[in-house]
Design a protein around this motif. Sequence first.
Motif, PDB file in Angstrom:
ATOM      1  N   GLU A  53       0.820  -1.201   0.000  1.00  0.00           N
ATOM      2  CA  GLU A  53       0.000   0.000   0.000  1.00  0.00           C
ATOM      3  C   GLU A  53       0.860   1.260   0.000  1.00  0.00           C
ATOM      4  OE1 GLU A  53      -3.410   2.203   2.809  1.00  0.00           O
ATOM      5  OE2 GLU A  53      -2.769   0.146   3.256  1.00  0.00           O
ATOM      6  N   ASN A  54       1.902   1.287   0.842  1.00  0.00           N
ATOM      7  CA  ASN A  54       2.720   2.503   0.910  1.00  0.00           C
ATOM      8  C   ASN A  54       3.478   2.752  -0.393  1.00  0.00           C
ATOM      9  OD1 ASN A  54       4.512   0.364   1.235  1.00  0.00           O
ATOM     10  ND2 ASN A  54       5.802   1.430   2.684  1.00  0.00           N
ATOM     11  N   GLU A  55       3.726   1.690  -1.166  1.00  0.00           N
ATOM     12  CA  GLU A  55       4.393   1.871  -2.457  1.00  0.00           C
ATOM     13  C   GLU A  55       3.470   2.565  -3.452  1.00  0.00           C
ATOM     14  OE1 GLU A  55       7.608  -1.617  -3.065  1.00  0.00           O
ATOM     15  OE2 GLU A  55       5.560  -2.359  -2.836  1.00  0.00           O
ATOM     16  N   LEU A  56       2.167   2.306  -3.354  1.00  0.00           N
ATOM     17  CA  LEU A  56       1.221   3.025  -4.202  1.00  0.00           C
ATOM     18  C   LEU A  56       1.255   4.504  -3.873  1.00  0.00           C
ATOM     19  CD1 LEU A  56      -1.161   3.366  -6.155  1.00  0.00           C
ATOM     20  CD2 LEU A  56      -2.685   2.816  -4.245  1.00  0.00           C
ATOM     21  N   TYR A  57       1.207   4.846  -2.586  1.00  0.00           N
ATOM     22  CA  TYR A  57       1.189   6.248  -2.199  1.00  0.00           C
ATOM     23  C   TYR A  57       2.483   6.949  -2.612  1.00  0.00           C
ATOM     24  CZ  TYR A  57      -2.775   4.646   0.578  1.00  0.00           C
ATOM     25  OH  TYR A  57      -3.965   4.097   0.965  1.00  0.00           O
ATOM     26  N   ALA A  58       3.591   6.210  -2.556  1.00  0.00           N
ATOM     27  CA  ALA A  58       4.860   6.785  -3.020  1.00  0.00           C
ATOM     28  C   ALA A  58       4.822   7.018  -4.524  1.00  0.00           C
ATOM     29  CB  ALA A  58       6.021   5.874  -2.646  1.00  0.00           C
ATOM     30  N   ALA A  59       4.247   6.074  -5.255  1.00  0.00           N
ATOM     31  CA  ALA A  59       4.203   6.175  -6.715  1.00  0.00           C
ATOM     32  C   ALA A  59       3.363   7.354  -7.182  1.00  0.00           C
ATOM     33  CB  ALA A  59       3.669   4.879  -7.320  1.00  0.00           C
ATOM     34  N   ILE A  60       2.274   7.654  -6.450  1.00  0.00           N
ATOM     35  CA  ILE A  60       1.399   8.752  -6.872  1.00  0.00           C
ATOM     36  C   ILE A  60       1.679  10.043  -6.100  1.00  0.00           C
ATOM     37  CG2 ILE A  60      -0.387   7.138  -7.599  1.00  0.00           C
ATOM     38  CD1 ILE A  60      -1.982   7.793  -5.124  1.00  0.00           C
ATOM     39  N   GLY A  61       2.679   9.985  -5.216  1.00  0.00           N
ATOM     40  CA  GLY A  61       3.147  11.203  -4.564  1.00  0.00           C
ATOM     41  C   GLY A  61       2.278  11.727  -3.452  1.00  0.00           C
ATOM     42  N   ILE A  62       1.656  10.837  -2.668  1.00  0.00           N
ATOM     43  CA  ILE A  62       0.814  11.329  -1.559  1.00  0.00           C
ATOM     44  C   ILE A  62       1.259  10.728  -0.226  1.00  0.00           C
ATOM     45  CG2 ILE A  62      -1.164  11.703  -3.068  1.00  0.00           C
ATOM     46  CD1 ILE A  62      -2.425   9.164  -1.767  1.00  0.00           C
ATOM     47  N   GLU A  63       2.551  10.381  -0.100  1.00  0.00           N
ATOM     48  CA  GLU A  63       3.026   9.841   1.168  1.00  0.00           C
ATOM     49  C   GLU A  63       2.729  10.819   2.300  1.00  0.00           C
ATOM     50  OE1 GLU A  63       6.742   9.261  -1.544  1.00  0.00           O
ATOM     51  OE2 GLU A  63       4.985  10.580  -1.557  1.00  0.00           O
ATOM     52  N   GLY A  64       2.281  10.274   3.421  1.00  0.00           N
ATOM     53  CA  GLY A  64       2.028  11.093   4.597  1.00  0.00           C
ATOM     54  C   GLY A  64       0.723  11.852   4.572  1.00  0.00           C
ATOM     55  N   LYS A  65      -0.059  11.724   3.498  1.00  0.00           N
ATOM     56  CA  LYS A  65      -1.335  12.410   3.413  1.00  0.00           C
ATOM     57  C   LYS A  65      -2.480  11.439   3.689  1.00  0.00           C
ATOM     58  CE  LYS A  65       0.311  15.782   0.003  1.00  0.00           C
ATOM     59  NZ  LYS A  65       0.081  16.353  -1.348  1.00  0.00           N
ATOM     60  N   GLN A  66      -3.598  11.974   4.124  1.00  0.00           N
ATOM     61  CA  GLN A  66      -4.782  11.165   4.380  1.00  0.00           C
ATOM     62  C   GLN A  66      -5.362  10.704   3.048  1.00  0.00           C
ATOM     63  OE1 GLN A  66      -5.834  10.348   7.456  1.00  0.00           O
ATOM     64  NE2 GLN A  66      -7.412   9.023   6.595  1.00  0.00           N
ATOM     65  N   SER A  67      -5.534   9.406   2.891  1.00  0.00           N
ATOM     66  CA  SER A  67      -6.069   8.875   1.638  1.00  0.00           C
ATOM     67  C   SER A  67      -7.477   8.351   1.841  1.00  0.00           C
ATOM     68  CB  SER A  67      -5.172   7.755   1.107  1.00  0.00           C
ATOM     69  OG  SER A  67      -5.142   6.670   2.015  1.00  0.00           O
ATOM     70  N   ASN A  68      -8.276   8.434   0.791  1.00  0.00           N
ATOM     71  CA  ASN A  68      -9.645   7.939   0.872  1.00  0.00           C
ATOM     72  C   ASN A  68     -10.218   7.754  -0.522  1.00  0.00           C
ATOM     73  OD1 ASN A  68     -11.707  10.332   0.168  1.00  0.00           O
ATOM     74  ND2 ASN A  68      -9.885  11.193   1.173  1.00  0.00           N
ATOM     75  N   ILE A  69     -11.363   7.075  -0.573  1.00  0.00           N
ATOM     76  CA  ILE A  69     -12.160   6.986  -1.793  1.00  0.00           C
ATOM     77  C   ILE A  69     -13.426   7.782  -1.513  1.00  0.00           C
ATOM     78  CG2 ILE A  69     -13.406   5.473  -3.381  1.00  0.00           C
ATOM     79  CD1 ILE A  69     -11.398   3.264  -2.679  1.00  0.00           C
ATOM     80  N   SER A  70     -13.552   8.922  -2.138  1.00  0.00           N
ATOM     81  CA  SER A  70     -14.592   9.879  -1.779  1.00  0.00           C
ATOM     82  C   SER A  70     -15.883   9.638  -2.551  1.00  0.00           C
ATOM     83  CB  SER A  70     -14.099  11.302  -2.059  1.00  0.00           C
ATOM     84  OG  SER A  70     -14.031  11.515  -3.464  1.00  0.00           O
ATOM     85  N   VAL A  71     -16.905  10.366  -2.166  1.00  0.00           N
ATOM     86  CA  VAL A  71     -18.188  10.268  -2.850  1.00  0.00           C
ATOM     87  C   VAL A  71     -18.065  10.737  -4.295  1.00  0.00           C
ATOM     88  CG1 VAL A  71     -18.958  12.568  -2.102  1.00  0.00           C
ATOM     89  CG2 VAL A  71     -20.651  10.813  -2.688  1.00  0.00           C
ATOM     90  N   ASN A  72     -17.165  11.674  -4.556  1.00  0.00           N
ATOM     91  CA  ASN A  72     -16.967  12.120  -5.933  1.00  0.00           C
ATOM     92  C   ASN A  72     -16.320  11.038  -6.787  1.00  0.00           C
ATOM     93  OD1 ASN A  72     -17.976  14.910  -5.933  1.00  0.00           O
ATOM     94  ND2 ASN A  72     -16.401  15.216  -4.366  1.00  0.00           N
ATOM     95  N   GLU A  73     -15.452  10.226  -6.163  1.00  0.00           N
ATOM     96  CA  GLU A  73     -14.909   9.073  -6.883  1.00  0.00           C
ATOM     97  C   GLU A  73     -16.035   8.112  -7.236  1.00  0.00           C
ATOM     98  OE1 GLU A  73     -11.943   8.586  -7.950  1.00  0.00           O
ATOM     99  OE2 GLU A  73     -10.640   9.910  -6.784  1.00  0.00           O
ATOM    100  N   ALA A  74     -16.933   7.863  -6.273  1.00  0.00           N
ATOM    101  CA  ALA A  74     -18.051   6.955  -6.505  1.00  0.00           C
ATOM    102  C   ALA A  74     -18.939   7.467  -7.634  1.00  0.00           C
ATOM    103  CB  ALA A  74     -18.857   6.788  -5.221  1.00  0.00           C
ATOM    104  N   ARG A  75     -19.202   8.763  -7.653  1.00  0.00           N
ATOM    105  CA  ARG A  75     -20.028   9.330  -8.718  1.00  0.00           C
ATOM    106  C   ARG A  75     -19.343   9.214 -10.072  1.00  0.00           C
ATOM    107  NH1 ARG A  75     -21.472  14.533  -4.935  1.00  0.00           N
ATOM    108  NH2 ARG A  75     -23.211  13.569  -3.783  1.00  0.00           N
ATOM    109  N   SER A  76     -18.009   9.336 -10.059  1.00  0.00           N
ATOM    110  CA  SER A  76     -17.261   9.171 -11.304  1.00  0.00           C
ATOM    111  C   SER A  76     -17.404   7.740 -11.832  1.00  0.00           C
ATOM    112  CB  SER A  76     -15.781   9.500 -11.083  1.00  0.00           C
ATOM    113  OG  SER A  76     -15.018   9.230 -12.233  1.00  0.00           O
ATOM    114  N   ILE A  77     -17.390   6.777 -10.927  1.00  0.00           N
ATOM    115  CA  ILE A  77     -17.592   5.384 -11.331  1.00  0.00           C
ATOM    116  C   ILE A  77     -18.960   5.226 -11.996  1.00  0.00           C
ATOM    117  CG2 ILE A  77     -17.864   3.011 -10.506  1.00  0.00           C
ATOM    118  CD1 ILE A  77     -15.946   3.736  -8.220  1.00  0.00           C
ATOM    119  N   LEU A  78     -19.983   5.790 -11.361  1.00  0.00           N
ATOM    120  CA  LEU A  78     -21.335   5.671 -11.900  1.00  0.00           C
ATOM    121  C   LEU A  78     -21.441   6.322 -13.279  1.00  0.00           C
ATOM    122  CD1 LEU A  78     -23.424   6.413  -8.672  1.00  0.00           C
ATOM    123  CD2 LEU A  78     -22.866   4.188  -9.680  1.00  0.00           C
ATOM    124  N   GLU A  79     -20.755   7.436 -13.460  1.00  0.00           N
ATOM    125  CA  GLU A  79     -20.769   8.093 -14.771  1.00  0.00           C
ATOM    126  C   GLU A  79     -20.124   7.205 -15.830  1.00  0.00           C
ATOM    127  OE1 GLU A  79     -18.904  11.872 -14.443  1.00  0.00           O
ATOM    128  OE2 GLU A  79     -20.404  12.697 -13.054  1.00  0.00           O
TER     129      GLU A  79
END
Length: 327
Positions: free
Chosen positions: A95-121
Amino acid sequence: MRVFGNEEVVSALHRMVESGHIPHAMLLNQEDGGGAFPIVMNFLNELYGGNPRVEKLIHPDIHFVFPVAGSDKPVSLQYIAPFRELLLSNPYFYENELYAAIGIEGKQSNISVNEARSILERLSLSAVEGGYRTVVVYLPEKMNVQAANALLKMVEEPPEKTLFIFITQAPEKVLVTISSRCLHMRIQPLSLEAEAEVHAREAAGVAALQDLFHDILDAIVARDFLKALETGEAVSDLKVREQQKNFCKLAGEDLRRIFLLQKMPQLARIPEGTEDYYARMARSLKPTFARRALAVMDRSLLLVERNVNQKILFTDMVNQLYTIQNV
């Protein structure tokens, strides 16, 4: 992708494809760094009839969602390129390798409601190739209540040939409204032998990248500019950008070792069996080379992350390194 063990899960997925009875939602439970992704991608490769775009992670009807930092908009789409590169280079990533790859180490990560709406679209559109539409969600336990509720009806009553695959490391934290609609499968941890092979492959990849940088340094010391350029071109030809980023990082580590050998040898930590090589480089390279070359590698890493043309980037890198030493 190579699958280690989990024969029962692999066989069950194979039978699903053969029979045509595909559950609309599956939840695969793995340990961090486990083998769910290779199993999922091999299953999808079979489900989509061996389409080469599945293996390359670019099939238009397969969508990937993963935790990111921020919730104002569906930002996982912005990070799909480094996600693909990481998955292609190391499907057993942590998991931490993903955050390093996308440049968000040390930040709060989540799957938001806007991500969910994007899936539905995305799922509201017809399948490009007329077959299944698949959403692979990595770490659904990072999905907040609003996101889960937004997806619930689609997961509960999906349109025909719509498939959700959730890969979790904490099934007890996945909201029950989602979990209860899924077929659960347990991905067994890698055996010691398989884990050793995975790490051996990673080590071999690291060694190959280090060898490329060593070849560049050898050519620079020998004043063989053509050889240095040829090796730089080999770096630009690496298929996965994550490998180019790792090359820059490993080169930086090598340069630090050489700098310490030249300035403060008592602090240099040289890997066993490589003492002669680093000692030779410390003698052969200018005292200012390592410090100046490190700045070149840091800049090269930044440009790789910005997706600058690789051939131009690494040709310029070699030219700068050669100039620092020989001009």
